[in-house]
Design a protein around this motif. Structure first.
Motif, PDB file in Angstrom:
ATOM      1  N   LEU A 140       0.865  -1.174   0.000  1.00 26.55           N
ATOM      2  CA  LEU A 140       0.000   0.000   0.000  1.00 26.55           C
ATOM      3  C   LEU A 140       0.901   1.223   0.000  1.00 26.55           C
ATOM      4  O   LEU A 140       1.831   1.312   0.811  1.00 26.55           O
ATOM      5  N   VAL A 153       1.303   5.496   0.116  1.00 27.12           N
ATOM      6  CA  VAL A 153       0.629   6.710   0.591  1.00 27.12           C
ATOM      7  C   VAL A 153       1.520   7.908   0.299  1.00 27.12           C
ATOM      8  O   VAL A 153       2.658   7.976   0.767  1.00 27.12           O
ATOM      9  N   ALA A 180      -2.888   7.539  -3.381  1.00 21.98           N
ATOM     10  CA  ALA A 180      -2.815   6.232  -2.725  1.00 21.98           C
ATOM     11  C   ALA A 180      -2.870   5.164  -3.805  1.00 21.98           C
ATOM     12  O   ALA A 180      -3.502   5.347  -4.850  1.00 21.98           O
ATOM     13  N   ILE A 222      -7.372   5.841   0.469  1.00 20.19           N
ATOM     14  CA  ILE A 222      -6.823   4.521   0.816  1.00 20.19           C
ATOM     15  C   ILE A 222      -7.929   3.481   0.833  1.00 20.19           C
ATOM     16  O   ILE A 222      -7.784   2.378   0.288  1.00 20.19           O
ATOM     17  N   ASP A 223      -9.034   3.824   1.451  1.00 26.04           N
ATOM     18  CA  ASP A 223     -10.181   2.905   1.501  1.00 26.04           C
ATOM     19  C   ASP A 223     -10.659   2.566   0.092  1.00 26.04           C
ATOM     20  O   ASP A 223     -10.985   1.409  -0.209  1.00 26.04           O
ATOM     21  N   ILE A 225       3.904  -0.914   3.888  1.00 26.32           N
ATOM     22  CA  ILE A 225       3.312   0.366   3.512  1.00 26.32           C
ATOM     23  C   ILE A 225       4.429   1.299   3.075  1.00 26.32           C
ATOM     24  O   ILE A 225       5.343   1.596   3.848  1.00 26.32           O
ATOM     25  N   THR A 240      -0.494   8.802   9.008  1.00 24.26           N
ATOM     26  CA  THR A 240      -1.404   7.815   8.433  1.00 24.26           C
ATOM     27  C   THR A 240      -0.707   6.474   8.257  1.00 24.26           C
ATOM     28  O   THR A 240      -1.227   5.419   8.649  1.00 24.26           O
TER      29      THR A 240
END
Length: 231
Positions: free
Chosen positions: A4, A6, A15, A43-44, A60, A78
């Motif tokens: 992931l 960010v 993201a 992100i979601d 991440i 985050t």
């Protein structure tokens, strides 16, 4: 492997979900939105769009700076929060490394520039012809000093980053070497690029714990400088 990514080091918020050399989903905004309001929904969105459960993430990747003090803090907070909650490592990728990584298979020297105000930029020098090379790590300097140093190297240069609109005319009028400005699709930070370079660094063992990760600001904030000047 799943990563992931960010990114919130500048005006851009982004993201992405990367899995085994494929960018499964990416969400990028460059429109003066507040990162604290947009980053978590983004992100979601990329997790849901890629059918990825957050527990499946191996690491991440986060842009570690330099850049906007507020933006870096939001991104770091985050990523650190998610990393601690999930027990996952972080890949702290220098912002300028990631920006330069947008350029591939070019013989030119890659020079990302971020506007640091007061005629200064955050920059670094890179090559990415056969493999990604950091020629000079991230630093802050007056734009005149940067151009002088680039001229001393004598290479053709590709400029990119949010500092280009600010210093484009100055570069045109004062830079003596061959140069080009990267087009819009490769001239800003992107979480997809961050994830790809993050995966490369992950394989090299360049990971940190969520607890220990701290942004690299390169210089003190304006508030800190003003406080020091008063004393």
């Amino acid at each position: 492997m799943k990563i992931l990514a960010v990114e919130s080091s500048s005006l851009v918020a982004s993201a992405a979900v990367w899995e085994d050399d494929v960018i499964k989903a990416e969400y990028t905004l460059n429109n003066k939105k507040t990162h604290s309001q947009t980053l978590l929904p983004m992100i979601d969105s990329v997790l849901k769009s890629s059918d990825t459960d957050v527990s499946e993430i191996d690491a991440i990747a986060v842009s570690s700076g330099p850049g906007s003090f507020t933006g870096l803090r939001i991104g770091a907070a985050t990523a650190k929060g998610l990393g601690m909650a999930l027990g996952k490592p972080l890949i702290a990728v220098p912002t300028l490394d990631m920006t330069a990584y947008n350029i591939f298979k070019s013989h030119a020297l890659i020079c990302p520039i971020m506007d640091a105000r007061r005629n200064q930029v955050y920059t670094g020098f890179y090559k990415n012809e056969s493999d990604f090379e950091v020629i000079k790590q991230s630093f802050a300097a007056d734009i005149k000093e940067v151009l002088y140093e680039l001229e001393s190297l004598g290479d053709e240069v590709i400029f990119l980053g949010d500092g280009v609109p600010v210093y484009k005319e100055f570069i045109k009028n004062h830079f003596a070497c061959p140069y080009a400005f990267a087009p819009a699709y490769m001239n800003r930070q992107r979480a997809g690029t961050l994830a790809c370079l993050g995966a490369k660094y992950y394989r090299q063992g360049k990971v940190v714990s969520a607890q220990s990760m701290v942004p690299e600001y390169l210089r003190k904030s304006q508030a800190e400088r003003e406080m020091e000047s008063k004393h």
